[in-house]
Design an enzyme around this catalytic site. Sequence first.
Site, short mmCIF file in Angstrom:
data_model
loop_
_atom_site.label_atom_id
_atom_site.label_comp_id
_atom_site.label_asym_id
_atom_site.label_seq_id
_atom_site.Cartn_x
_atom_site.Cartn_y
_atom_site.Cartn_z
N HIS A 197 38.45 38.74 38.82
CA HIS A 197 39.04 40.23 38.64
C HIS A 197 38.18 41.59 38.93
CE1 HIS A 197 41.20 40.99 35.30
NE2 HIS A 197 40.23 40.22 34.46
N GLU A 198 38.50 42.12 39.61
CA GLU A 198 37.97 43.34 39.49
C GLU A 198 36.61 42.99 39.85
OE1 GLU A 198 38.40 46.83 39.24
OE2 GLU A 198 40.13 46.00 39.46
#
Lengths: 610, 610
Positions: free
Chosen positions: B455-456
């Site tokens: 994620h990110e």
Amino acid sequence: MRHTVDFLLTDWLHISALTDRPRFADHSAETFSQVLDACEKIARDKFAPFNRLVDTEEPRFDGEKVILPQATQDAWDAYAASGLLSAAQDYDIGGMQLPYTVELAANAFFSKASVSINASMLSVGNANLLMVHGTPLQQQVFALNEFSGRWSGTMCLSEPQAGSSLSDVATRAVPDGDGFDADPLGPRYRLKGNKMWISAGEHELTENIIHLVLAKIPGPDGKTIPGTKGISLFIVPKKLVDTEAKLTGERNDVALAGLNHKCGWRGTTNTLLNFGEGKFKPGGQAGAIGYLVGQPGEGLRCMFHMMNEARIGVGMAATMLGMAGYEASLDYARQRPQGRPAGPGGKDAAAPQVPIIQHADVKRMLLAQKAYSEGALALELYCARLVDEQHTGAAAAAKEAALLLEVLTPIAKSWPSEWCLEANSLAIQVHGGYGYTRDFPVEQYWRDNRLNMIHEGTHGIQAMDLLGRKVVMDGGAGLKLLATTINTTIDRAGQVAGLAEHGATLAAALQKLGAATKAAWSTGDPQDALANATPYLQAFGHVVLAWVWLDVALAAQAALAEGRQPADFVQGKLQCCRYLHAYELPKIDAWLAVVAARHPVCRDMQDAWF
Amino acid sequence: MRHTVDFLLTDWLHISALTDRPRFADHSAETFSQVLDACEKIARDKFAPFNRLVDTEEPRFDGEKVILPQATQDAWDAYAASGLLSAAQDYDIGGMQLPYTVELAANAFFSKASVSINASMLSVGNANLLMVHGTPLQQQVFALNEFSGRWSGTMCLSEPQAGSSLSDVATRAVPDGDGFDADPLGPRYRLKGNKMWISAGEHELTENIIHLVLAKIPGPDGKTIPGTKGISLFIVPKKLVDTEAKLTGERNDVALAGLNHKCGWRGTTNTLLNFGEGKFKPGGQAGAIGYLVGQPGEGLRCMFHMMNEARIGVGMAATMLGMAGYEASLDYARQRPQGRPAGPGGKDAAAPQVPIIQHADVKRMLLAQKAYSEGALALELYCARLVDEQHTGAAAAAKEAALLLEVLTPIAKSWPSEWCLEANSLAIQVHGGYGYTRDFPVEQYWRDNRLNMIHEGTHGIQAMDLLGRKVVMDGGAGLKLLATTINTTIDRAGQVAGLAEHGATLAAALQKLGAATKAAWSTGDPQDALANATPYLQAFGHVVLAWVWLDVALAAQAALAEGRQPADFVQGKLQCCRYLHAYELPKIDAWLAVVAARHPVCRDMQDAWF
């Protein structure tokens, strides 16, 4: 995967040459192939569809019985019906007299379909051990009923306080009264103790469960011998049986103390078992009844007899998890559109997205998985072929095979456990966020695979076995033999355009490995050498795999030249070889540097400094 | 960990010097410490005891509401009551005007106690974004109520078909009738589309949920602009509110389409949300009501404004999982007896077993975890300190800090995600079989941590950001500044016995990194350079960490000399520095070799060869 298995067995290991040997004379390339066909089909139909189910419906104890999903029973029944439990056994006891290599390849399909449903390995290992160390009646009563699938078997080594350190097992066995040594099933003892991490230790899949249990027989002073020398081996059936292998109707005193709830591999029941705690009183007396196998004090030696195959089995399980993740992520990468390739002119945002398999970094993650899992597969099959050589080869060849196997087994166990786990992590990464969800199979493969660095001897134990024992035994004869074997490959590669350079890098790597081995032991102090046993194991593994891939690449190129394999297939193998030599083999420098330096930073670390 | 945090903030980053700046003038070392004390206590009381609970009791949807354990509500309430949501904000809106460095350190305790209960980061990021790009009323209504904890926030970027490739978002926003641009809350649009992977996207923890949503506004021809230029940003509250921040009683058309069931991080609700699918009809009309933030087409720029801090936050979460596993396995290793040390005279089997912390290989696994997690902690705090410098430093220093932060952010995000995951794997390994069960916390840390490479911005995205953008922007100014900064450390180490040699190896590593960067780009073709962006990211990260550890070691040694830190503590830091330089830094050679060679094996791989 099937194409690669066939290629490795046929073009690389020339498995059909085994049919020249008397034991395998009835077989042919076709019969081998039929076995694989049958197993592939059962695995596809009865195992793969239920792999997620057994992850979510863990074994549970209802107070009386351990409940498993019906799918597990169906899978066991289909597996037993296939005859694969006794695949390697003699015809006269109902076996197929298959080479171990073929048996291992056949089992690979089950591990790939569902590693935790496929818990047959322990039964086969248990029965195999009895075929070597048991009496004829023990074989007849116990082993044969395991091979048929009527009963199943376990290996009870660890205890809560004794895992890696088996010399500390505290389970005790005392003679079961006068005449204890006149029991036709073997000298009869009463056992008392706790056994931990027992896979398939309790279930209703089979009519009975045959535990092989390590325990110590106290001397006249009531004391046991410290260390592994005091360990003996016993057959402890869950339900008592007679010499006709009929259940007597009496329950032995083996009781489930608890189920272990694991991170993965949840389809296999894993238990803490109490022996002789008094829940049942067979014959009205305390203690679980056990029949001695072999001689007192020889228990661990009997157990270790099966260790190479058990460790190859674990390596193959790790390999198949890697393979399953590779295939799942390859499939996903071919279908998932995302992004656009970078080009000198930038990206055309209005163009449609491309399948992610077109991105170099995704190709890297897929190629790494392919190199890890197919390389590990080749290694396991190679080791299995050594087992066959050891058992059916001419004397000199058999001895050589046994020696090479000693050195390679720690790698066969550890390398796939580490790198096919990494492959599973890459399989998740290829899937992005989806791979982190339980809607896709890859997170389960990753969880399942994490076990393999732990059971059947941890990574650290393998490392000490390799550097502390295997490469130094007989004056380093095993390491020398491996070097000779590798050099043969290097010499052959020297003649082949495109592979000669890999031969040269492999020769340099081998030289570094030898030098580091010497340097590690140059002070003669095991503490100096073994402080960095794990980096040594890692480097050793990478050298072995660089060799395996080079040898496989040679076979692939020859098969292409002779029109036996298609160009795309061969290119894939060559690309794996290149990947392993360019991206992986250079990692050994960092590992070997600390080995050669006998680097003290870890060893010197003090508790108070943490 | 607290001792190390205090040491890094005080002896290394000299955080109290910030109190000389007007913004932090009311603060002191004591107030900083009090904040940490308070957070440590709440984390210990309200988060840590429930970490396993939220893993087993996943969020579930009862058809109307998403149900979470009561413990999650209690933890949120305690967190909100602490004031930490607005820790960095101005006094006049109820904030504490704390430096970001202290805020990050304070939040670390919550991540370590339970990373998936601690879902506050998104609310704070959401509100922070509005404080920069929102109108005064948007700030008043939305941001302030998020800072108070009354409402919470989300970031809605990804869609099922657009994850890494945000330019492909398909959510559309059309003006909501005549006068749409006269709404006091901002130009009012109607949104329609699906958003995937939305953390905290639906729950009852707070009265309302404020979604920040990326969507495209079609032109007069009904078409949207391809690429990221067409993306705008909208505030889409779950429940509609008036300009006084009162709920109007009307539900906006944001509906839960599904919960994602993850491998780990299960305490955080993760959702697929439907915007404007017609489940609710606010104002009797179709479409979810959203208020434009900033200018049309500037959505991604606004979002990226918060990206550095979001990525530091992810890095810190990964770090704290590594730290939690380190502490758990250290504790276990001190208590678990198993085996005996190997000695020149062999082992005395009759001697009692020793705690496993006495085995060199266990010390290696603990030291690696310490070096990974404490090194990552230092890096994250260093980056946070750069954020503070960027916001409150003198102009030239602020500019430099911003530049350095650009280069370091991909490392701050990726390095802990990869190596603190490895730390968690080692934590399992230290525990042996027990670590693989859910009776111990380490398998959950490992599962939780696997998210952070995804994620990110995935690992691959970070790698392309670093090699494709950050090290080449402004003629390589960022890389040059980093090299200058590292060289300052090397110069200082040159004066210190025992550390000078590490300075020399670091200097050589830095030189190799620079040369590989040049070689990667020597053809000017991004495809050549970026094919090996991930190995580049890995090597870059290891060089950065070798520098961080050397700099930390210098500070530790100085603190010892000046009597500010005890000898054992300092020895631990020095040993980590040695470990990282001896065992980890040499790994860069293998990674950089393929980068410098622009090795084509992955890029050349063809679909048909897999």
